[in-house]
Design a protein around this motif. Structure first.
Motif, PDB file in Angstrom:
ATOM      1  N   LYS A   2       0.835  -1.205   0.000  1.00  0.00           N
ATOM      2  CA  LYS A   2       0.000   0.000   0.000  1.00  0.00           C
ATOM      3  C   LYS A   2       0.869   1.253   0.000  1.00  0.00           C
ATOM      4  N   LEU A   3       1.918   1.255   0.783  1.00  0.00           N
ATOM      5  CA  LEU A   3       2.799   2.414   0.873  1.00  0.00           C
ATOM      6  C   LEU A   3       3.435   2.728  -0.478  1.00  0.00           C
ATOM      7  N   VAL A   4       3.928   1.698  -1.171  1.00  0.00           N
ATOM      8  CA  VAL A   4       4.578   1.913  -2.462  1.00  0.00           C
ATOM      9  C   VAL A   4       3.548   2.316  -3.515  1.00  0.00           C
ATOM     10  N   THR A   5       2.379   1.669  -3.502  1.00  0.00           N
ATOM     11  CA  THR A   5       1.346   1.977  -4.484  1.00  0.00           C
ATOM     12  C   THR A   5       0.878   3.422  -4.368  1.00  0.00           C
ATOM     13  N   ASP A   6       0.759   3.930  -3.142  1.00  0.00           N
ATOM     14  CA  ASP A   6       0.254   5.280  -2.914  1.00  0.00           C
ATOM     15  C   ASP A   6       1.339   6.353  -2.969  1.00  0.00           C
ATOM     16  N   ALA A   7       2.608   5.936  -3.068  1.00  0.00           N
ATOM     17  CA  ALA A   7       3.692   6.923  -3.051  1.00  0.00           C
ATOM     18  C   ALA A   7       3.626   7.813  -4.286  1.00  0.00           C
ATOM     19  N   PRO A   8       3.669   9.134  -4.108  1.00  0.00           N
ATOM     20  CA  PRO A   8       3.660  10.026  -5.275  1.00  0.00           C
ATOM     21  C   PRO A   8       4.968   9.891  -6.045  1.00  0.00           C
TER      22      PRO A   8
END
Length: 249
Positions: A208-214
């Protein structure tokens, strides 16, 4: 959780939190009190990360923000981002979030659903942002988040042309994962969370963190994978997989 709430019903489970928006006298409209209580829920999930299942009481998700409160807000309140700060906090919770939408999700209610990672709908679900008809805009995330979810064309149909996406329309444009019978909505939502819960919690968090990272970069994937490659959970899961399949990949 030991807290008691005036606008929410909260059930705590070992691997998830189930939060029901509960203002039956106002179609679960999102009030200042509800915002404050949802901040308390977010604080708990940040301290003790779990899956979140968010739904609404009485066949409605949330019929919008509390218009009586909105009418009294001025420039200073707008600059505080009262709703947008909460919805961004929901969006950034460490573990996946699922919105089970039984019926109307309008205005701020729609924006809260958009902030979740996955949405599942009942046949009476409807998503809309009628804010311009009230002299304001959908300023709690819809103008950017809905475009990311469904594309510019559909987002402008909702935000500018006043289109309400019914359940099948939301399914067709990818806003919801599935449409299920009303009496199966919560069961199917829990089945979805059960499937998530079988995965590695750390792997879910980092994905989730990587997917949502701008401005996502391959290095972010590599760093997250490096952490997971060293985790005991990864070793145990892969060992079980190989033993189950006789050592075959």
């Amino acid at each position: 959780m030991s807290a008691s709430y005036a606008t929410l019903l909260v059930e705590e489970h070992a691997d998830r939190l189930v939060v029901t928006l509960h203002r039956p006298e106002a179609r679960n409209a999102i009030s200042g009190r509800m915002i404050a209580e949802l901040h308390d829920v977010c604080a708990e999930l940040e301290r003790n990360p779990k899956l979140l299942l968010l739904t609404g009481h009485g066949g409605v998700f949330a019929g919008g923000a509390d218009i009586a409160e909105l009418r009294e807000r001025g420039r200073d309140e707008a600059l505080q981002g009262i709703n947008s700060r909460l919805f961004e906090r929901v969006h950034r919770l460490p573990m996946p979030t699922v919105a089970a939408v039984p019926g109307w999700a309008l205005g701020g209610g729609a924006e809260l659903a958009y902030a979740c990672d996955v949405r599942i709908a009942g046949p009476e679900a409807a998503f809309g942002n009628p804010e311009p008809g009230l002299g304001i805009l959908a300023a709690a995330g819809a103008c950017r988040r809905l475009r990311e979810l469904v594309g510019a064309s559909v987002a402008k149909q909702v935000l500018l042309a006043g289109r309400t996406l019914d359940a099948q329309g939301a399914l067709a444009c990818g806003l919801v994962m599935d449409v299920v019978p009303a009496d199966r909505l919560m069961t199917e939502a829990h089945t979805l969370l059960d499937r998530m819960a079988r995965s590695s919690a750390l792997a879910l968090r980092l994905t989730k963190l990587v997917t949502d990272a701008p401005g996502a970069h391959p290095v972010a994937d590599d760093l997250a994978q490096a952490v997971l490659f060293e985790s005991p959970d990864k070793q145990e899961r892969m060992t079980r997989f190989l033993e189950k399949n006789g050592g075959r990949t």
